[in-house]
Design an enzyme around this catalytic site. Sequence first.
Site, PDB file in Angstrom:
ATOM      1  CG  ASN A 247      -0.337  -0.221   2.504  1.00 44.53           C
ATOM      2  OD1 ASN A 247       0.875  -0.085   2.626  1.00 44.53           O
ATOM      3  ND2 ASN A 247      -1.120  -0.535   3.512  1.00 44.53           N
TER       4      ASN A 247
ATOM      5  NE  ARG B 184       2.210   2.479  12.068  1.00 45.91           N
ATOM      6  CZ  ARG B 184       1.736   2.285  10.851  1.00 45.91           C
ATOM      7  NH1 ARG B 184       1.237   3.272  10.142  1.00 45.91           N
ATOM      8  NH2 ARG B 184       1.698   1.068  10.342  1.00 45.91           N
TER       9      ARG B 184
ATOM     10  CD  GLN C 291      -4.371   4.155  14.021  1.00 51.22           C
ATOM     11  OE1 GLN C 291      -3.864   5.098  13.456  1.00 51.22           O
ATOM     12  NE2 GLN C 291      -4.437   2.990  13.461  1.00 51.22           N
TER      13      GLN C 291
ATOM     14  CG  HIS D 245      -4.374   4.100   9.925  1.00 53.56           C
ATOM     15  ND1 HIS D 245      -3.484   3.490  10.760  1.00 53.56           N
ATOM     16  CD2 HIS D 245      -3.757   4.150   8.724  1.00 53.56           C
ATOM     17  CE1 HIS D 245      -2.380   3.186  10.106  1.00 53.56           C
ATOM     18  NE2 HIS D 245      -2.530   3.568   8.856  1.00 53.56           N
TER      19      HIS D 245
HETATM   20  P1  NDP Z   1      10.228   1.856   3.572  1.00 53.75           P
HETATM   21  O1  NDP Z   1      10.859   0.838   4.451  1.00 53.75           O
HETATM   22  O2  NDP Z   1      10.298   1.712   2.102  1.00 53.75           O
HETATM   23  O3  NDP Z   1      10.793   3.300   3.904  1.00 53.75           O
HETATM   24  C1  NDP Z   1      11.067   3.733   5.182  1.00 53.75           C
HETATM   25  C2  NDP Z   1      12.236   4.674   5.069  1.00 53.75           C
HETATM   26  O4  NDP Z   1      12.411   5.299   6.330  1.00 53.75           O
HETATM   27  C3  NDP Z   1      13.548   3.974   4.733  1.00 53.75           C
HETATM   28  O5  NDP Z   1      14.120   4.624   3.615  1.00 53.75           O
HETATM   29  C4  NDP Z   1      14.353   4.168   6.003  1.00 53.75           C
HETATM   30  O6  NDP Z   1      15.713   4.380   5.801  1.00 53.75           O
HETATM   31  C5  NDP Z   1      13.789   5.484   6.506  1.00 53.75           C
HETATM   32  N1  NDP Z   1      14.117   5.748   7.887  1.00 53.75           N
HETATM   33  C6  NDP Z   1      14.095   4.906   8.942  1.00 53.75           C
HETATM   34  N2  NDP Z   1      14.458   5.569  10.052  1.00 53.75           N
HETATM   35  C7  NDP Z   1      14.737   6.837   9.689  1.00 53.75           C
HETATM   36  C8  NDP Z   1      15.175   7.974  10.393  1.00 53.75           C
HETATM   37  N3  NDP Z   1      15.422   7.911  11.696  1.00 53.75           N
HETATM   38  N4  NDP Z   1      15.354   9.135   9.696  1.00 53.75           N
HETATM   39  C9  NDP Z   1      15.126   9.177   8.368  1.00 53.75           C
HETATM   40  N5  NDP Z   1      14.701   8.110   7.649  1.00 53.75           N
HETATM   41  C10 NDP Z   1      14.511   6.959   8.309  1.00 53.75           C
HETATM   42  O7  NDP Z   1       8.708   1.934   4.051  1.00 53.75           O
HETATM   43  P2  NDP Z   1       7.448   2.594   3.343  1.00 53.75           P
HETATM   44  O8  NDP Z   1       7.884   3.834   2.654  1.00 53.75           O
HETATM   45  O9  NDP Z   1       6.678   1.592   2.577  1.00 53.75           O
HETATM   46  O10 NDP Z   1       6.586   2.944   4.635  1.00 53.75           O
HETATM   47  C11 NDP Z   1       7.064   3.873   5.597  1.00 53.75           C
HETATM   48  C12 NDP Z   1       6.153   3.887   6.815  1.00 53.75           C
HETATM   49  O11 NDP Z   1       4.904   4.422   6.449  1.00 53.75           O
HETATM   50  C13 NDP Z   1       5.822   2.510   7.393  1.00 53.75           C
HETATM   51  O12 NDP Z   1       6.838   2.033   8.252  1.00 53.75           O
HETATM   52  C14 NDP Z   1       4.548   2.767   8.107  1.00 53.75           C
HETATM   53  O13 NDP Z   1       4.798   3.206   9.440  1.00 53.75           O
HETATM   54  C15 NDP Z   1       3.915   3.895   7.327  1.00 53.75           C
HETATM   55  N6  NDP Z   1       2.777   3.418   6.539  1.00 53.75           N
HETATM   56  C16 NDP Z   1       1.563   3.984   6.757  1.00 53.75           C
HETATM   57  C17 NDP Z   1       0.456   3.505   6.092  1.00 53.75           C
HETATM   58  C18 NDP Z   1      -0.881   4.142   6.274  1.00 53.75           C
HETATM   59  O14 NDP Z   1      -1.890   3.519   5.945  1.00 53.75           O
HETATM   60  N7  NDP Z   1      -0.967   5.351   6.794  1.00 53.75           N
HETATM   61  C19 NDP Z   1       0.532   2.363   5.183  1.00 53.75           C
HETATM   62  C20 NDP Z   1       1.892   1.932   4.922  1.00 53.75           C
HETATM   63  C21 NDP Z   1       2.953   2.420   5.625  1.00 53.75           C
HETATM   64  P3  NDP Z   1      16.731   3.299   5.281  1.00 53.75           P
HETATM   65  O15 NDP Z   1      15.957   2.072   4.923  1.00 53.75           O
HETATM   66  O16 NDP Z   1      17.356   4.009   4.118  1.00 53.75           O
HETATM   67  O17 NDP Z   1      17.628   3.065   6.424  1.00 53.75           O
END
Ligand code: NDP
Length: 391
Positions: free
Chosen positions: A147, A285, A314, A333
């Site tokens: 998603n 989140r 939630q 959400h």
């Molecule tokens: P990804 O794993 O593709 O991306 C998450 C990114 O966050 C990675 O690039 C990671 O860095 C980066 N990251 C982690 N910690 C840090 C930090 N401290 N500072 C900066 N960047 C950081 O996940 P998605 O993009 O698919 O999803 C992201 C989040 O969105 C999910 O974890 C979830 O909480 C939320 N989400 C919400 C949804 C909703 O319905 N509202 C649905 C789906 C997701 P790197 O890997 O480069 O270390």
Amino acid sequence: MAKVLCVLYDDPINGYPTSYARDDLPRIDQYPSGQSLPTPHDVDFAPGHLLGSVSGELGLRRFLESQGHTLVVTSDKDGADSEFDRELPDADVVISQPFWPAYLTAERIAKASKLKLAITAGIGSDHVDLDAAIEHNVTVAEVTYCNSISVAEHVVMMILSQVRNYLPSYQTVLDGGWNIADCVSRSYDVEGMHVGTVAAGRIGLAVLRRLKPFDTHLHYTDRHRLPQAVEEELGLTFHPTTADMLPACDVVTINAPLHPETKGMFGDELIGTMKRGAYLINTARAKICDRDAVVRALESGQLAGYAGDVWYPQPAPADHPWRTMPHHGMTPHISGSSLSAQSRYAAGTREILESWLAGAPMRPEYLIVHEGKLAGAGAHSYSTAKDHKNG
Ligand code: NDP
């Protein structure tokens, strides 16, 4: 035989749908990274139907029961005597969606002595205590990418609706009014604005790509830098930290997972470094932001708007201050649970179960915790409390 305990959100108030607004879903061949969509051997649901609520059962019942397994589906997940708590002690597998999370706390994991697998039907496994899962050797898996684009679309919608003052203008129509000045006195163009994402993973990068045609200046921060070719293609400015990026931005969108590094990151201090009148969009989140600091910033005008769809807890209680704070554009959400997304994460959940029940390896991109440590996608994007203490 396994007992699978599945916690889903309630059916629609008027009952499970008997017809839908559209007859089919567009065909998507692969995710933007080239990763394939879920590949279960079969599915027992119609794509485009409501699968994430109790009667939808993620389309799992026939598959599981035909093999002699037990499926328990409930929405009753909170409070001391919830059905979730009653069914948990002998469950082998727990499934829940972040939209209606079954909070698998350390206490609950300790009581669930048979638990071997926790599946997030969606993305974001912060509702599972990952340290406890590591300690008790519970595998945690999610349906990576299912998603991400759904959320990126929601983020773009929220940026536009906030900056252009869409929701109050729509309310004017509902109220029978026509005061243009009321509608436009908080309305701006996105064109020319500086927009930054905290994290440029699957969602963050998709947001940047979608905003490029709006002639915005794009910024990002992430733990790992994007390839130079992508930075050049989108004209991105990289900032080594969130704190470095914020003062440059008119709009900030948060797309990082909730883990010890990001919890409570946006408090009074960090929000105070943003431009006066910036917009903050958080579909990642809720706990990445300090709840009351957001309210204070909207009341003082430090933030011109806050929008998102993630809350804590939630479901959000009726008196949650984000329901009534000024200039917000919150939804429940929902961004990652469109009917389109549901068909992907229901198929992905089935794929994970098929592998696990057959004793076959799961795709590494679905793994968050495995064999007592962060693994796969989890090892890349998450941290544990221990990492945080050491880091
Ligand atoms: P990804 O794993 O593709 O991306 C998450 C990114 O966050 C990675 O690039 C990671 O860095 C980066 N990251 C982690 N910690 C840090 C930090 N401290 N500072 C900066 N960047 C950081 O996940 P998605 O993009 O698919 O999803 C992201 C989040 O969105 C999910 O974890 C979830 O909480 C939320 N989400 C919400 C949804 C909703 O319905 N509202 C649905 C789906 C997701 P790197 O890997 O480069 O270390």
